[in-house]
Structures are given as structure tokens and as C-alpha cells.
Design a protein around this motif. Sequence first.
Motif, PDB file in Angstrom:
ATOM      1  N   ALA A   4      -1.121 -39.243 -49.547  1.00 38.69           N
ATOM      2  CA  ALA A   4      -0.803 -37.812 -49.411  1.00 38.69           C
ATOM      3  C   ALA A   4       0.095 -37.548 -48.215  1.00 38.69           C
ATOM      4  O   ALA A   4      -0.225 -36.754 -47.326  1.00 38.69           O
ATOM      5  CB  ALA A   4      -2.096 -37.001 -49.301  1.00 38.69           C
ATOM      6  N   ALA A   5       1.219 -38.210 -48.178  1.00 41.05           N
ATOM      7  CA  ALA A   5       2.207 -38.015 -47.108  1.00 41.05           C
ATOM      8  C   ALA A   5       3.580 -38.318 -47.699  1.00 41.05           C
ATOM      9  O   ALA A   5       3.911 -37.792 -48.751  1.00 41.05           O
ATOM     10  CB  ALA A   5       1.877 -38.925 -45.918  1.00 41.05           C
ATOM     11  N   LYS A   6       4.359 -39.144 -47.035  1.00 39.61           N
ATOM     12  CA  LYS A   6       5.693 -39.452 -47.536  1.00 39.61           C
ATOM     13  C   LYS A   6       5.693 -40.096 -48.923  1.00 39.61           C
ATOM     14  O   LYS A   6       6.583 -39.793 -49.740  1.00 39.61           O
ATOM     15  CB  LYS A   6       6.425 -40.349 -46.528  1.00 39.61           C
ATOM     16  N   LEU A  12       2.223 -24.945 -53.434  1.00 34.65           N
ATOM     17  CA  LEU A  12       2.026 -25.729 -52.217  1.00 34.65           C
ATOM     18  C   LEU A  12       2.183 -24.865 -50.972  1.00 34.65           C
ATOM     19  O   LEU A  12       1.455 -25.032 -49.977  1.00 34.65           O
ATOM     20  CB  LEU A  12       3.024 -26.888 -52.168  1.00 34.65           C
ATOM     21  N   ARG A  46      -4.463 -31.941 -48.438  1.00 36.80           N
ATOM     22  CA  ARG A  46      -4.268 -31.767 -46.989  1.00 36.80           C
ATOM     23  C   ARG A  46      -4.333 -30.303 -46.582  1.00 36.80           C
ATOM     24  O   ARG A  46      -4.392 -29.996 -45.391  1.00 36.80           O
ATOM     25  CB  ARG A  46      -2.915 -32.356 -46.582  1.00 36.80           C
ATOM     26  N   ALA A  75       3.823 -39.439 -51.431  1.00 32.50           N
ATOM     27  CA  ALA A  75       3.686 -38.358 -52.406  1.00 32.50           C
ATOM     28  C   ALA A  75       4.979 -37.560 -52.528  1.00 32.50           C
ATOM     29  O   ALA A  75       5.368 -37.154 -53.630  1.00 32.50           O
ATOM     30  CB  ALA A  75       2.526 -37.435 -52.012  1.00 32.50           C
ATOM     31  N   VAL A  76       5.653 -37.330 -51.406  1.00 28.92           N
ATOM     32  CA  VAL A  76       6.934 -36.601 -51.443  1.00 28.92           C
ATOM     33  C   VAL A  76       7.981 -37.401 -52.205  1.00 28.92           C
ATOM     34  O   VAL A  76       8.738 -36.849 -53.026  1.00 28.92           O
ATOM     35  CB  VAL A  76       7.418 -36.295 -50.015  1.00 28.92           C
ATOM     36  N   ALA A  81       8.600 -31.163 -49.771  1.00 29.79           N
ATOM     37  CA  ALA A  81       8.130 -31.182 -51.158  1.00 29.79           C
ATOM     38  C   ALA A  81       8.267 -29.804 -51.801  1.00 29.79           C
ATOM     39  O   ALA A  81       8.654 -29.696 -52.973  1.00 29.79           O
ATOM     40  CB  ALA A  81       6.679 -31.647 -51.210  1.00 29.79           C
ATOM     41  N   ASP A 125       6.624 -32.739 -44.091  1.00 33.73           N
ATOM     42  CA  ASP A 125       6.776 -33.437 -45.364  1.00 33.73           C
ATOM     43  C   ASP A 125       6.394 -32.551 -46.548  1.00 33.73           C
ATOM     44  O   ASP A 125       7.030 -32.611 -47.614  1.00 33.73           O
ATOM     45  CB  ASP A 125       5.967 -34.733 -45.366  1.00 33.73           C
ATOM     46  N   ILE A 126       5.389 -31.692 -46.365  1.00 37.68           N
ATOM     47  CA  ILE A 126       5.012 -30.771 -47.439  1.00 37.68           C
ATOM     48  C   ILE A 126       6.075 -29.686 -47.599  1.00 37.68           C
ATOM     49  O   ILE A 126       6.352 -29.226 -48.714  1.00 37.68           O
ATOM     50  CB  ILE A 126       3.621 -30.159 -47.176  1.00 37.68           C
ATOM     51  N   LEU A 129      -0.973 -33.757 -52.166  1.00 40.62           N
ATOM     52  CA  LEU A 129      -0.516 -32.948 -51.032  1.00 40.62           C
ATOM     53  C   LEU A 129      -1.428 -31.734 -50.821  1.00 40.62           C
ATOM     54  O   LEU A 129      -1.649 -31.306 -49.681  1.00 40.62           O
ATOM     55  CB  LEU A 129       0.924 -32.501 -51.258  1.00 40.62           C
TER      56      LEU A 129
END
Length: 222
Positions: free
Chosen positions: A15-17, A179, A56, A19-20, A145, A141-142, A53
Amino acid sequence: MPTLVDLLAHVSFLAAKPAVIGILITAGILVVNRDWRLDAIALTVQYFFVVLLLTRLIRLEVAAVKGLIGWLICMVFYLTERRASMFFEQTSAASKENVSSRWHRWIVSTQVSFHLLAGILIAVAAYTAALRIPLPEIPGDITLACYLLAGLGLLLIGLSEEPIQIGLGLLTFLSGFELFYVALEPSLAVTGLLGAVNFIIALATAYLRTTQIAVAEQGDTP
């Protein structure tokens, strides 16, 4: 047997880069591709990364609800396009028209190249916007996204007149909006409301596609 919440907890390291990057790839596939099977897989995987994502920003249980709604939507698209493909395959087999395959391949190749170039430009614009216009209360990062989903979703809407592609674009755009919004209002009610909006869009798209098939069937009936 592990539940969906347990599965999300086990893969939370993505759940960071990762996922992006996954969102960029799946949304890019939706923009470039026109094969309904690959589109269904890409949308399913895209929802998976969006849910990662979301973990988080909100509780795992609430994010799991979003995932279940998204995968039900993917099932609606799959069943609708499966029926459409069966009809159009039969129509193509029965048709006596002779279309140049070389000309058809050239047109498809040109469209794919244009869509790919447009997608790359949108991705670069999203990256630049994430650096210069960060969204409030959301990690970087979100934020990227969100911009990717919104930009590529709008691009998908603008590149096609087909109901199924427009529906995919709307759902991609709404995933980016969700998001952002759940970070401001992380409640189950908001998630349920946005999920209902997504499901209504999926049903409306399926209805329009089914109507399109019904009209084609009537046109083929002597």
C-alpha cells in the motif's frame, strides 16, 4: 479460511508506491486496450490497489466493503460484455461482408498509439500536479494516485463513445475522487454512499450496453 480483511492485512506492505504503479498500469490498460476480457481483469486489479491505498486512510473493514462493491461491479461488466461478445461473434460469422484485415489492423494500431501517447501525457501531468499541487491531508503517493485515476478516467471518457468504455472511465475517475474524499470524511456512511453511486453507474452502463445489443439483434432480424 482467511477473510478479506486478513488478506488486506497480509499485503499491506504493497500500500505505497507498488500500489500507485499498479494503478498506473491498470488504468493505462483501460485507456489503450479494447478487449473486454483484459479490461475486466484490469478493473478488478485496479480496485484491489485502490483498496490497498484506502487501508492507509480508513479502517480495514471499511476498505474491504469498498473492495467487495468494486468486485461486484467487475462481475456486472464481465457478464454484460460476455453476452455482447457472444452475439457479435455470431453476427460476424454470419456476415458476408469482406473487410480488409490489413486496413483494420492499421486503424487499430493507430488508435492504440494515439491512446498510449495521450495516456503518457496525462501521467506526466498527474506527476507534475502531485508535486506542485498536493492535496490536503493526503500523503504524496496517494495524491499521485488520485491525479492518475482522475486524469486517466477523464481521458477514457473522452476517447470513446461506447457505453462500456465511458462507464469504465467514470468508475476510474470516481475511484480517484473517493481516495481524496474518504481522507476528509472517513466514515462507513460515506463509503457506502460512494459505493452506491459506483454501482448505479455500473448498472446504467450495463443497461445501455444491453439496449445496444437488443437494437442490433432487432436489426438482424428479417
